[in-house]
Structures are given as structure tokens and as C-alpha cells.
Design a protein around this motif. Structure first.
Motif, PDB file in Angstrom:
ATOM      1  N   TYR A 193      86.930  68.851  81.916  1.00 41.58           N
ATOM      2  CA  TYR A 193      87.979  67.839  81.772  1.00 41.58           C
ATOM      3  C   TYR A 193      87.816  66.704  82.784  1.00 41.58           C
ATOM      4  CZ  TYR A 193      91.008  70.018  78.273  1.00 41.58           C
ATOM      5  OH  TYR A 193      91.535  70.505  77.115  1.00 41.58           O
ATOM      6  N   VAL A 194      87.376  67.034  83.994  1.00 38.37           N
ATOM      7  CA  VAL A 194      87.137  65.978  84.982  1.00 38.37           C
ATOM      8  C   VAL A 194      86.067  65.019  84.471  1.00 38.37           C
ATOM      9  CG1 VAL A 194      86.222  65.506  87.286  1.00 38.37           C
ATOM     10  CG2 VAL A 194      87.903  67.318  86.976  1.00 38.37           C
ATOM     11  N   ALA A 195      85.009  65.572  83.900  1.00 41.17           N
ATOM     12  CA  ALA A 195      83.955  64.724  83.343  1.00 41.17           C
ATOM     13  C   ALA A 195      84.465  63.904  82.160  1.00 41.17           C
ATOM     14  CB  ALA A 195      82.772  65.586  82.915  1.00 41.17           C
ATOM     15  N   ALA A 196      85.275  64.540  81.282  1.00 45.89           N
ATOM     16  CA  ALA A 196      85.787  63.827  80.111  1.00 45.89           C
ATOM     17  C   ALA A 196      86.750  62.710  80.508  1.00 45.89           C
ATOM     18  CB  ALA A 196      86.477  64.815  79.171  1.00 45.89           C
ATOM     19  N   VAL A 227      89.869  62.963  75.104  1.00 43.94           N
ATOM     20  CA  VAL A 227      89.427  64.286  75.571  1.00 43.94           C
ATOM     21  C   VAL A 227      89.600  65.364  74.502  1.00 43.94           C
ATOM     22  CG1 VAL A 227      89.940  63.705  77.967  1.00 43.94           C
ATOM     23  CG2 VAL A 227      91.673  64.883  76.599  1.00 43.94           C
ATOM     24  N   MET A 228      89.952  64.970  73.285  1.00 39.97           N
ATOM     25  CA  MET A 228      90.138  65.962  72.230  1.00 39.97           C
ATOM     26  C   MET A 228      88.874  66.779  71.931  1.00 39.97           C
ATOM     27  SD  MET A 228      92.993  66.773  70.994  1.00 39.97           S
ATOM     28  CE  MET A 228      92.448  67.534  69.473  1.00 39.97           C
ATOM     29  N   PRO A 229      87.669  66.178  71.898  1.00 46.26           N
ATOM     30  CA  PRO A 229      86.474  67.019  71.703  1.00 46.26           C
ATOM     31  C   PRO A 229      86.317  68.074  72.784  1.00 46.26           C
ATOM     32  CG  PRO A 229      85.961  64.710  71.343  1.00 46.26           C
ATOM     33  CD  PRO A 229      87.338  64.748  71.902  1.00 46.26           C
ATOM     34  N   THR A 230      86.613  67.700  74.029  1.00 46.42           N
ATOM     35  CA  THR A 230      86.550  68.675  75.127  1.00 46.42           C
ATOM     36  C   THR A 230      87.620  69.742  74.960  1.00 46.42           C
ATOM     37  OG1 THR A 230      85.749  66.938  76.606  1.00 46.42           O
ATOM     38  CG2 THR A 230      86.601  68.934  77.627  1.00 46.42           C
ATOM     39  N   LEU A 232      88.906  70.822  72.157  1.00 40.19           N
ATOM     40  CA  LEU A 232      88.471  71.701  71.076  1.00 40.19           C
ATOM     41  C   LEU A 232      87.447  72.712  71.590  1.00 40.19           C
ATOM     42  CD1 LEU A 232      88.322  72.499  68.087  1.00 40.19           C
ATOM     43  CD2 LEU A 232      86.650  70.671  67.764  1.00 40.19           C
ATOM     44  N   TYR A 233      86.489  72.237  72.357  1.00 34.56           N
ATOM     45  CA  TYR A 233      85.468  73.139  72.915  1.00 34.56           C
ATOM     46  C   TYR A 233      86.091  74.166  73.841  1.00 34.56           C
ATOM     47  CZ  TYR A 233      81.533  74.715  75.725  1.00 34.56           C
ATOM     48  OH  TYR A 233      80.614  75.494  76.390  1.00 34.56           O
ATOM     49  N   VAL A 234      86.985  73.719  74.728  1.00 36.24           N
ATOM     50  CA  VAL A 234      87.633  74.635  75.675  1.00 36.24           C
ATOM     51  C   VAL A 234      88.446  75.688  74.936  1.00 36.24           C
ATOM     52  CG1 VAL A 234      89.428  74.779  77.452  1.00 36.24           C
ATOM     53  CG2 VAL A 234      87.667  73.013  77.593  1.00 36.24           C
ATOM     54  N   ALA A 235      89.186  75.272  73.913  1.00 33.68           N
ATOM     55  CA  ALA A 235      90.021  76.221  73.167  1.00 33.68           C
ATOM     56  C   ALA A 235      89.168  77.276  72.465  1.00 33.68           C
ATOM     57  CB  ALA A 235      90.879  75.466  72.151  1.00 33.68           C
ATOM     58  N   LEU A 298      90.016  78.149  62.272  1.00 39.19           N
ATOM     59  CA  LEU A 298      91.383  77.645  62.276  1.00 39.19           C
ATOM     60  C   LEU A 298      91.573  76.598  63.365  1.00 39.19           C
ATOM     61  CD1 LEU A 298      94.291  77.814  61.207  1.00 39.19           C
ATOM     62  CD2 LEU A 298      94.697  79.663  62.844  1.00 39.19           C
ATOM     63  N   GLN A 299      91.060  76.866  64.557  1.00 42.42           N
ATOM     64  CA  GLN A 299      91.171  75.892  65.642  1.00 42.42           C
ATOM     65  C   GLN A 299      90.417  74.613  65.311  1.00 42.42           C
ATOM     66  OE1 GLN A 299      89.693  78.457  68.788  1.00 42.42           O
ATOM     67  NE2 GLN A 299      91.704  78.544  69.740  1.00 42.42           N
ATOM     68  N   PHE A 300      89.232  74.768  64.730  1.00 42.26           N
ATOM     69  CA  PHE A 300      88.433  73.591  64.401  1.00 42.26           C
ATOM     70  C   PHE A 300      89.138  72.744  63.346  1.00 42.26           C
ATOM     71  CE2 PHE A 300      84.327  71.665  65.021  1.00 42.26           C
ATOM     72  CZ  PHE A 300      84.146  70.891  63.883  1.00 42.26           C
TER      73      PHE A 300
END
Length: 309
Positions: A193-196, A227-230, A232-235, A298-300
Motif C-alpha cells: 500500500y505504501v508503494a501504491a 489502490v484498488m488493484p493492490t 484486490l491482490y491483498v484481499a 467472488l472477490q475478483f
């Protein structure tokens, strides 16, 4: 004046493309072989053996073929349902808390200077790179019923009168596991998240501030979509790790007390390496893989709306 031959040019370019493709496939070949040998083939083998009464004494053969009987037994076993409920509880609690806390911490440390920002990233990421056994030893001492720091602090504050058996009480054990899992899971998301947040277009943020937008409005309208792509990946990664929670259970509670901390992974381990019911354990693994895949899809589907990569 020399004339170019279109046929030769097309043939040459086609040969070059074919050569590049061959070279590319050759570079990919080691990774593909590794993926097939250690991922695809074991997955197929696990599914096939889940259709047999495969144990240490009864190998895979036509005499031990039972079809879907292992799956039927699985869904009629109360212990499996208890393990599944515990696993779902871990996922439902861990995924949103890890995601929200990581984003909050990252939002707080991103505006800092490089030195304090790096310090906080290292502090939060340290549990992720520390050995699981070392982490468990520290937490086990903190949860100790007689000399643990939690009982000492709560008794000093007058919150409790007698010591609590944190890991030996079915009311608290699963929540202790969730707390430990939380502390070991936030490191990587915070760094991501810091990078995003550092890549968010500053001109958009400054324009919003000039127009009078509050910090909350700026975050919700500009930073959050970025930061939504990040997210999604984190979730998805946190969901997979939560479903596969095993080491903490094995080292701290062994599924107890009274199966209150059993998870699907620990239930699989018990059947495979304690009861030696390999076919039944593989059926558990197949069901777990299907559940993880459904959660990930489902998350995707729910979080991928409007996300640009």
C-alpha cells in the motif's frame, strides 16, 4: 532502382517471429516443467487418490476404489463442519481487518520522510520474515496462564481477578489464533500500500485540495480508486493464507481444546499424517481448493469493477 521482394520480406519476418517464439518457449520451459511436475501433476494425483480408500496399508487399486464415498463421509462428519466454521471465521475476520489496518497504516506513514517511513515498514514487516516457530514461542509466553504478560497486565489493571487460560479455553483460543495471524499478515500489505499510494498522481490530489476537497473526499475519490488493484491482490492473498492457516494451530493448540481451533488444513493434516487416511485427506484438500477458488472468483468479480491495470 532496386525493387524489394515482398514475398522474401514476409518470409523473413515470419521466420524471425517463429525464431523469437521458439526462444521464448525455451526460456519458459524450465518454469513450465517445474509447474507441471510440482503443481499440476500433484493436483491431479490428489484428486484421483481422493476416489480411493487409500491408506498406508491399502494402496491405490481397483479393490480400494470407492468413488465419491470419501466426499460423502466428509460432509457427514461434525468435526469437519467445526473445522470449516473455524476456518470461515478466521477468513471473515482476518481479511477485512488486515486490509483496512494495512491501508490505514500505509496512509499514515506515506507522507513521512524516507527515514521514518522505512523504519515503520521494517517494523511491520518484521513478523512476516521471522520464523514461525520464533513468533509462536513469543506469543505462547505472552498467553501463558501463569507468567504471561496478558494476564499480568489485566490483573494489574483490575480487569480480571484470576488468570485466564487463553489457549486452553474454547472461548478464547480461536481469537488468540486470529490475533497472531493478524500480526503476521499485515507486513506485506503495508509495504504494497505504501508503494501504491506513492504512485498516486500528485497533480490530481493537489487539484482536489485547491478545489476545497477534504482529506476524506480526496482519499475516497482519488486515492482509493488508484489502490484498488493492490486492494484486490491483498484481499485474495490474505484469503488464501487464512484458509491455509496450519502452522499456528499445530504449534500452539493442536486443534484443541475440544476441536475449538481446528481448521480445514489441520483436519487434513490429522487425517493424512496421524490416521494415515490419504484418500480421505485428499478429498478434504480438493474441497478446500474448490472453496478457495470460489472465494477468489467472488472477490475478483466484486472488487474488479472499474479497476485499471
Amino acid at each position: 532502382m532496386a525493387h524489394r521482394n515482398p514475398g522474401k520480406a514476409d518470409g523473413r519476418s515470419h521466420a524471425l517471429r517463429r525464431h523469437d517464439n521458439i526462444v521464448g518457449y525455451l526460456f519458459m520451459l524450465p518454469a513450465l516443467l517445474f509447474f507441471c511436475c510440482f503443481i499440476i501433476i500433484p493436483m491431479l494425483t490428489g484428486f484421483v487418490t481422493s476416489l480411493f480408500d487409500y491408506t498406508m496399508k491399502t494402496p491405490v487399486s481397483m479393490e480400494t476404489f470407492v468413488g465419491l464415498r470419501n466426499y460423502a463421509e466428509l460432509f457427514t462428519t461434525p468435526t469437519f463442519y467445526r473445522a470449516l466454521l473455524n476456518t470461515l471465521l478466521i477468513v471473515v475476520v482476518a481479511v477485512p481487518t488486515v486490509t483496512a489496518f494495512s491501508l490505514w497504516v500505509a496512509s499514515a506513514i506515506t507522507p513521512m520522510h524516507e527515514a521514518p517511513r522505512s523504519f515503520f515498514r521494517c517494523v511491520f514487516y518484521l513478523p512476516a520474515v521471522t520464523g514461525t516457530v520464533a513468533v509462536v514461542v513469543v506469543w505462547k509466553w505472552m498467553f501463558d496462564a501463569y507468567n504471561g504478560i496478558f494476564n499480568w497486565a489485566l490483573k494489574s489493571l483490575g480487569v480480571i481477578d484470576q488468570n485466564i487460560m487463553w489457549l486452553g479455553d474454547a472461548r478464547f483460543a480461536i481469537w488468540c489464533i486470529i490475533l497472531i495471524l493478524f500480526t503476521t499478515s499485515v507486513g506485506q500489505p503495508i509495504v504494497l500500500y505504501v508503494a501504491a499510494l506513492g504512485n498516486v498522481d500528485r497533480s490530481l490530489v493537489e487539484a482536489a485540495e485547491v478545489d476545497g476537497a477534504t482529506k476524506l473526499q480526496t482519499f475516497w475519490k482519488i486515492k482509493w480508486p488508484s489502490v484498488m488493484p493492490t486492494t484486490l491482490y491483498v484481499a485474495i492473498i490474505t484469503t488464501i493464507n487464512s484458509f491455509q492457516c496450519f502452522a499456528l494451530i499445530q504449534l500452539l493448540t493442536s486443534g484443541g481444546p475440544q476441536h475449538s481451533t481446528d481448521t480445514v488444513m489441520y483436519y487434513l493434516y490429522t487425517n493424512a499424517f496421524t490416521l494415515y487416511r490419504y484418500g480421505y485427506a485428499n478429498a478434504v484438500g480438493v474441497v478446500l481448493a474448490i472453496i478457495i477458488a470460489l472465494f477468489s472468483v467472488l472477490q475478483f468479480k466484486t472488487m474488479n469493477t472499474g479497476v485499471e491495470y
